[in-house]
Motif scaffolding. Structure first.
Motif, PDB file in Angstrom:
ATOM      1  N   GLN A 100       0.859  -1.188   0.000  1.00 29.29           N
ATOM      2  CA  GLN A 100       0.000   0.000   0.000  1.00 29.29           C
ATOM      3  C   GLN A 100       0.891   1.233   0.000  1.00 29.29           C
ATOM      4  O   GLN A 100       1.907   1.287   0.694  1.00 29.29           O
ATOM      5  CB  GLN A 100      -0.908   0.009   1.221  1.00 29.29           C
ATOM      6  CG  GLN A 100      -1.849   1.199   1.220  1.00 29.29           C
ATOM      7  CD  GLN A 100      -2.871   1.143   2.337  1.00 29.29           C
ATOM      8  OE1 GLN A 100      -3.348   0.079   2.683  1.00 29.29           O
ATOM      9  NE2 GLN A 100      -3.184   2.293   2.896  1.00 29.29           N
ATOM     10  N   TRP A 101       0.497   2.246  -0.780  1.00 25.72           N
ATOM     11  CA  TRP A 101       1.305   3.463  -0.838  1.00 25.72           C
ATOM     12  C   TRP A 101       0.699   4.576   0.001  1.00 25.72           C
ATOM     13  O   TRP A 101       1.340   5.133   0.869  1.00 25.72           O
ATOM     14  CB  TRP A 101       1.510   3.910  -2.283  1.00 25.72           C
ATOM     15  CG  TRP A 101       2.403   5.094  -2.402  1.00 25.72           C
ATOM     16  CD1 TRP A 101       3.616   5.271  -1.793  1.00 25.72           C
ATOM     17  CD2 TRP A 101       2.170   6.274  -3.142  1.00 25.72           C
ATOM     18  NE1 TRP A 101       4.151   6.490  -2.124  1.00 25.72           N
ATOM     19  CE2 TRP A 101       3.279   7.126  -2.961  1.00 25.72           C
ATOM     20  CE3 TRP A 101       1.134   6.698  -3.965  1.00 25.72           C
ATOM     21  CZ2 TRP A 101       3.375   8.369  -3.564  1.00 25.72           C
ATOM     22  CZ3 TRP A 101       1.237   7.933  -4.569  1.00 25.72           C
ATOM     23  CH2 TRP A 101       2.353   8.755  -4.369  1.00 25.72           C
ATOM     24  N   THR A 102      -0.548   4.942  -0.244  1.00 24.04           N
ATOM     25  CA  THR A 102      -1.216   5.974   0.548  1.00 24.04           C
ATOM     26  C   THR A 102      -2.572   5.441   0.984  1.00 24.04           C
ATOM     27  O   THR A 102      -3.049   4.424   0.489  1.00 24.04           O
ATOM     28  CB  THR A 102      -1.431   7.275  -0.257  1.00 24.04           C
ATOM     29  OG1 THR A 102      -2.274   6.990  -1.377  1.00 24.04           O
ATOM     30  CG2 THR A 102      -0.113   7.854  -0.741  1.00 24.04           C
ATOM     31  N   ASP A 103      -3.206   6.162   1.887  1.00 23.73           N
ATOM     32  CA  ASP A 103      -4.549   5.791   2.307  1.00 23.73           C
ATOM     33  C   ASP A 103      -5.531   6.035   1.159  1.00 23.73           C
ATOM     34  O   ASP A 103      -5.302   6.914   0.321  1.00 23.73           O
ATOM     35  CB  ASP A 103      -4.980   6.627   3.509  1.00 23.73           C
ATOM     36  CG  ASP A 103      -4.212   6.273   4.769  1.00 23.73           C
ATOM     37  OD1 ASP A 103      -3.733   5.126   4.887  1.00 23.73           O
ATOM     38  OD2 ASP A 103      -4.070   7.162   5.639  1.00 23.73           O
ATOM     39  N   GLN A 105      -8.456   7.556  -0.968  1.00 30.29           N
ATOM     40  CA  GLN A 105      -8.936   8.939  -1.071  1.00 30.29           C
ATOM     41  C   GLN A 105     -10.379   8.906  -1.575  1.00 30.29           C
ATOM     42  O   GLN A 105     -10.630   8.422  -2.682  1.00 30.29           O
ATOM     43  CB  GLN A 105      -8.074   9.730  -2.055  1.00 30.29           C
ATOM     44  CG  GLN A 105      -6.611   9.790  -1.673  1.00 30.29           C
ATOM     45  CD  GLN A 105      -6.386  10.625  -0.430  1.00 30.29           C
ATOM     46  OE1 GLN A 105      -6.878  11.745  -0.328  1.00 30.29           O
ATOM     47  NE2 GLN A 105      -5.649  10.072   0.519  1.00 30.29           N
ATOM     48  N   SER A 114      -4.049   3.552  -3.908  1.00 32.74           N
ATOM     49  CA  SER A 114      -2.742   3.469  -4.532  1.00 32.74           C
ATOM     50  C   SER A 114      -1.911   2.350  -3.925  1.00 32.74           C
ATOM     51  O   SER A 114      -2.138   1.915  -2.806  1.00 32.74           O
ATOM     52  CB  SER A 114      -2.016   4.803  -4.401  1.00 32.74           C
ATOM     53  OG  SER A 114      -1.857   5.135  -3.046  1.00 32.74           O
ATOM     54  N   GLU A 124      -1.757   4.615  -8.936  1.00 36.59           N
ATOM     55  CA  GLU A 124      -3.028   5.008  -8.345  1.00 36.59           C
ATOM     56  C   GLU A 124      -4.134   4.514  -9.260  1.00 36.59           C
ATOM     57  O   GLU A 124      -4.058   4.656 -10.479  1.00 36.59           O
ATOM     58  CB  GLU A 124      -3.114   6.518  -8.191  1.00 36.59           C
ATOM     59  CG  GLU A 124      -4.353   6.951  -7.450  1.00 36.59           C
ATOM     60  CD  GLU A 124      -4.348   8.423  -7.095  1.00 36.59           C
ATOM     61  OE1 GLU A 124      -5.087   8.782  -6.173  1.00 36.59           O
ATOM     62  OE2 GLU A 124      -3.626   9.202  -7.742  1.00 36.59           O
TER      63      GLU A 124
END
Length: 136
Positions: A100-103, A105, A114, A124
């Motif tokens: 996982q890269w970011t939470d 959105q 993402s 993403e």
């Protein structure tokens, strides 16, 4: 005039990248693939060429390859048909070894998740409903 997009990325293991992206449902254009390169077809207008690191480096006029552990040179965003498709593709990537890269959105009219692929490239997956976009 419509233009095609070819993104070139360095990868450590072409075979592992092939397995990862075909596992996510993407096709490979074998005419432009060999033991050091795979041509991952995102659409009829967008292809990602994944080149083994030394082969990628041979195309560089100067500079070096970005260390994806510490920085980003690009964020690759691909569309999905619906929110559920965003989740399905992101979940499949994580199950296949991505991180996982970011939470997630969630903006109501737009939803995205993402992940970082096997080589740390940031992807993403985005769905948006243009009829629900806020007025400017």
């Amino acid at each position: 005039m419509s233009r095609m997009l070819f993104v070139n990325l360095p990868v450590a293991d072409v075979s592992a990248s092939r397995s990862f992206f075909t596992g996510l449902g993407f096709d490979i254009n074998e005419a432009f693939s060999d033991e050091t390169t795979i041509s991952v077809v995102l659409s009829d207008m967008a292809t990602v060429m994944m080149l083994q690191t030394d082969r990628f480096r041979s195309f560089l006029a100067d500079g070096d390859i970005t260390d994806t552990a510490t920085s980003r040179e690009a964020l690759l965003a691909i569309s999905a048909d619906c929110r559920e498709a965003v989740d399905a593709l992101a979940d499949a990537a994580l199950a296949a070894g991505a991180s996982q890269w970011t939470d997630p959105q969630d903006h109501g009219f737009m939803y995205g998740r993402s992940f970082r692929d096997l080589d740390g490239h940031a992807w993403e997956v985005v769905w948006m409903d243009p009829t629900q976009m806020p007025a400017e």
